[in-house]
Design a protein around this motif. Structure first.
Motif, PDB file in Angstrom:
ATOM      1  N   GLY A  44      10.113   5.581  -9.257  1.00  0.00           N
ATOM      2  CA  GLY A  44      10.018   4.130  -9.334  1.00  0.00           C
ATOM      3  C   GLY A  44       9.247   3.434  -8.238  1.00  0.00           C
ATOM      4  O   GLY A  44       9.147   2.201  -8.244  1.00  0.00           O
ATOM      5  N   PHE A  45       8.690   4.160  -7.269  1.00  0.00           N
ATOM      6  CA  PHE A  45       7.869   3.510  -6.241  1.00  0.00           C
ATOM      7  C   PHE A  45       6.591   2.964  -6.874  1.00  0.00           C
ATOM      8  O   PHE A  45       6.009   3.592  -7.764  1.00  0.00           O
ATOM      9  CB  PHE A  45       7.502   4.496  -5.137  1.00  0.00           C
ATOM     10  CG  PHE A  45       8.567   4.693  -4.091  1.00  0.00           C
ATOM     11  CD1 PHE A  45       8.586   3.914  -2.946  1.00  0.00           C
ATOM     12  CD2 PHE A  45       9.545   5.660  -4.263  1.00  0.00           C
ATOM     13  CE1 PHE A  45       9.565   4.105  -1.972  1.00  0.00           C
ATOM     14  CE2 PHE A  45      10.529   5.856  -3.305  1.00  0.00           C
ATOM     15  CZ  PHE A  45      10.544   5.075  -2.155  1.00  0.00           C
ATOM     16  N   ARG A  46       6.144   1.800  -6.365  1.00  0.00           N
ATOM     17  CA  ARG A  46       4.921   1.175  -6.852  1.00  0.00           C
ATOM     18  C   ARG A  46       4.069   0.719  -5.669  1.00  0.00           C
ATOM     19  O   ARG A  46       4.565   0.499  -4.569  1.00  0.00           O
ATOM     20  CB  ARG A  46       5.250  -0.024  -7.757  1.00  0.00           C
ATOM     21  CG  ARG A  46       5.985   0.363  -9.039  1.00  0.00           C
ATOM     22  CD  ARG A  46       5.120   1.225  -9.951  1.00  0.00           C
ATOM     23  NE  ARG A  46       5.810   1.632 -11.171  1.00  0.00           N
ATOM     24  CZ  ARG A  46       6.399   2.805 -11.346  1.00  0.00           C
ATOM     25  NH1 ARG A  46       6.394   3.708 -10.360  1.00  0.00           N
ATOM     26  NH2 ARG A  46       6.989   3.100 -12.486  1.00  0.00           N
ATOM     27  N   ASP A  47       2.781   0.533  -5.906  1.00  0.00           N
ATOM     28  CA  ASP A  47       1.848   0.145  -4.849  1.00  0.00           C
ATOM     29  C   ASP A  47       2.190  -1.216  -4.252  1.00  0.00           C
ATOM     30  O   ASP A  47       2.650  -2.121  -4.957  1.00  0.00           O
ATOM     31  CB  ASP A  47       0.424   0.101  -5.405  1.00  0.00           C
ATOM     32  CG  ASP A  47      -0.176   1.483  -5.579  1.00  0.00           C
ATOM     33  OD1 ASP A  47      -0.319   2.195  -4.575  1.00  0.00           O
ATOM     34  OD2 ASP A  47      -0.488   1.848  -6.729  1.00  0.00           O
ATOM     35  N   ARG A  48       1.924  -1.340  -2.965  1.00  0.00           N
ATOM     36  CA  ARG A  48       2.036  -2.597  -2.254  1.00  0.00           C
ATOM     37  C   ARG A  48       1.029  -2.561  -1.107  1.00  0.00           C
ATOM     38  O   ARG A  48       0.352  -1.547  -0.890  1.00  0.00           O
ATOM     39  CB  ARG A  48       3.446  -2.815  -1.710  1.00  0.00           C
ATOM     40  CG  ARG A  48       3.930  -1.743  -0.750  1.00  0.00           C
ATOM     41  CD  ARG A  48       4.993  -2.280   0.203  1.00  0.00           C
ATOM     42  NE  ARG A  48       4.430  -3.284   1.101  1.00  0.00           N
ATOM     43  CZ  ARG A  48       5.145  -4.256   1.665  1.00  0.00           C
ATOM     44  NH1 ARG A  48       6.430  -4.359   1.415  1.00  0.00           N
ATOM     45  NH2 ARG A  48       4.570  -5.117   2.494  1.00  0.00           N
ATOM     46  N   GLY A  49       0.932  -3.633  -0.340  1.00  0.00           N
ATOM     47  CA  GLY A  49       0.025  -3.670   0.795  1.00  0.00           C
ATOM     48  C   GLY A  49       0.678  -3.129   2.057  1.00  0.00           C
ATOM     49  O   GLY A  49       1.850  -2.742   2.057  1.00  0.00           O
ATOM     50  N   PRO A  50      -0.070  -3.099   3.165  1.00  0.00           N
ATOM     51  CA  PRO A  50       0.486  -2.634   4.439  1.00  0.00           C
ATOM     52  C   PRO A  50       1.692  -3.473   4.855  1.00  0.00           C
ATOM     53  O   PRO A  50       1.808  -4.642   4.494  1.00  0.00           O
ATOM     54  CB  PRO A  50      -0.680  -2.813   5.420  1.00  0.00           C
ATOM     55  CG  PRO A  50      -1.901  -2.815   4.565  1.00  0.00           C
ATOM     56  CD  PRO A  50      -1.492  -3.460   3.282  1.00  0.00           C
ATOM     57  N   PHE A  51       2.577  -2.882   5.621  1.00  0.00           N
ATOM     58  CA  PHE A  51       3.770  -3.583   6.086  1.00  0.00           C
ATOM     59  C   PHE A  51       3.960  -3.305   7.573  1.00  0.00           C
ATOM     60  O   PHE A  51       3.397  -2.349   8.124  1.00  0.00           O
ATOM     61  CB  PHE A  51       5.007  -3.139   5.303  1.00  0.00           C
ATOM     62  CG  PHE A  51       5.266  -1.655   5.365  1.00  0.00           C
ATOM     63  CD1 PHE A  51       6.039  -1.106   6.382  1.00  0.00           C
ATOM     64  CD2 PHE A  51       4.716  -0.806   4.418  1.00  0.00           C
ATOM     65  CE1 PHE A  51       6.266   0.259   6.445  1.00  0.00           C
ATOM     66  CE2 PHE A  51       4.941   0.567   4.476  1.00  0.00           C
ATOM     67  CZ  PHE A  51       5.712   1.099   5.493  1.00  0.00           C
TER      68      PHE A  51
END
Length: 328
Positions: free
Chosen positions: A305-312
């Motif tokens: 269930g992980f999905r793309d996101r931006g840097p954190f």
């Protein structure tokens, strides 16, 4: 209302029965007016089910017509009521036994994706399929008040899978395997050995400027929770660190499985155990960085269930970095 039939082992004739009934429906409705899909448990190979064929008929238009209802009646279907606006339910019995359940749903209705997503995830995941089968058999065995009780008992499982929280039910399904996942001290030889393997993998995949070697002592200093997967002999098979961030977020770092135990489900069990524990602690989402060349790791993360996101946090976008997130 009692249960309409009993759960039986999977029957390869079920898809054949669906195709036969779908042909009857298409010949009555005409091609193009309805999209017809096989859904429900009988659409999932190797899954025990009640021998009732669930059919999804997607229609385009404001409402189904009186003539369509009459056509369904002529085919032996009785209206079972509207489940929600735009979702009409019909049932067909033969010789007093329920044989088909027909969901006639407007094309814009969210239930369509719900039915298809759940079916497809069960088809693709043996653990989910087995857990769902066990749940249904238990609900049938313990049922007292009838079909509504049975359906309500399945709903949390179905909703979790459709929402991408399948790690919750997968973790339960894997709980009986001989691999144990627990939080342990980070500063110990077993962890240093696994982290050294992680560093070696990173050295093969990425240039030196992007690598950050790590030890158990360094992780201990960050107050990370170290999750360790061990077998029955207490051998450490893999590890992963979880570091709390602000606002109910935690970062997953340095997940690694000993290559000698690759392909045995260790990584999946480790990840599922970590996510389940994070959820129980009140963590609402988990984030991570994974390099673009670590294809197998990314595939595992996405599968739960992980999905793309931006840097954190302090991370910056680099040519080799990708960032993922899962909501718990």
């Amino acid at each position: 209302m009692p249960l309409t039939s009993q759960i039986v082992p999977y029957d390869p004739e079920w898809p054949v029965r669906f195709e036969r009934e779908a042909a009857r429906l298409r010949s009555t409705f005409g091609f193009g007016r309805f999209e017809i899909h096989h859904v429900g448990s009988t659409a999932v190979p190797r899954l025990s089910a009640k021998p009732e064929i669930d059919i999804l008929a997607v229609y385009h238009g404001a409402e189904i017509s009186a003539s369509t209802e009459q056509q369904l009646k002529d085919l032996g279907y009785r209206r079972g009521g509207d489940l929600t606006p735009g979702h009409h339910f019909f049932k067909r019995d033969i010789d007093g036994l329920r044989t088909h359940k027909l969901h006639v749903i407007q094309a814009s209705h969210a239930k369509i994706a719900h039915l298809l997503t759940f079916r497809d995830k069960l088809r693709a995941n043996e653990v989910l399929r087995s857990e769902y089968e066990r749940l249904k058999i238990r609900l049938e065995r313990e049922n007292i008040s009838g079909i509504r009780e049975y359906l309500d008992g399945k709903e949390p499982f179905i909703d979790a899978v459709v929402a991408g929280r399948q790690f919750e039910v997968e973790a339960k399904g894997l709980a009986t395997t001989p691999i144990c996942v627990a939080v342990e001290a980070a500063d110990q030889p077993d962890i240093d050995r696994l982290l050294a393997i992680s560093d070696a993998v990173a050295a093969r995949l990425y240039p030196g400027e992007f690598r950050r070697p790590l030890t158990g002592r360094a992780l201990a200093d960050t107050e990370a929770r170290m999750f360790v997967a061990r077998d029955a002999s207490r051998q450490a098979l893999g590890c992963a660190a979880l570091i709390d961030l602000p606002d109910g977020i935690a970062e997953l770092k340095r997940m690694i499985v000993d290559p000698q135990h690759a392909g045995q489900g260790v990584g999946r069990k480790l990840l599922l155990g970590l996510l389940q524990t994070a959820k129980e602690r009140g963590i609402r989402s988990v984030v991570l960085e994974v390099g673009i060349r670590n294809v197998e790791a990314r595939r595992l993360y996405e599968s739960v269930g992980f999905r793309d996101r931006g840097p954190f946090g302090s991370y910056e976008q680099t040519p080799i970095a990708t960032f993922l997130q899962i909501e718990l």
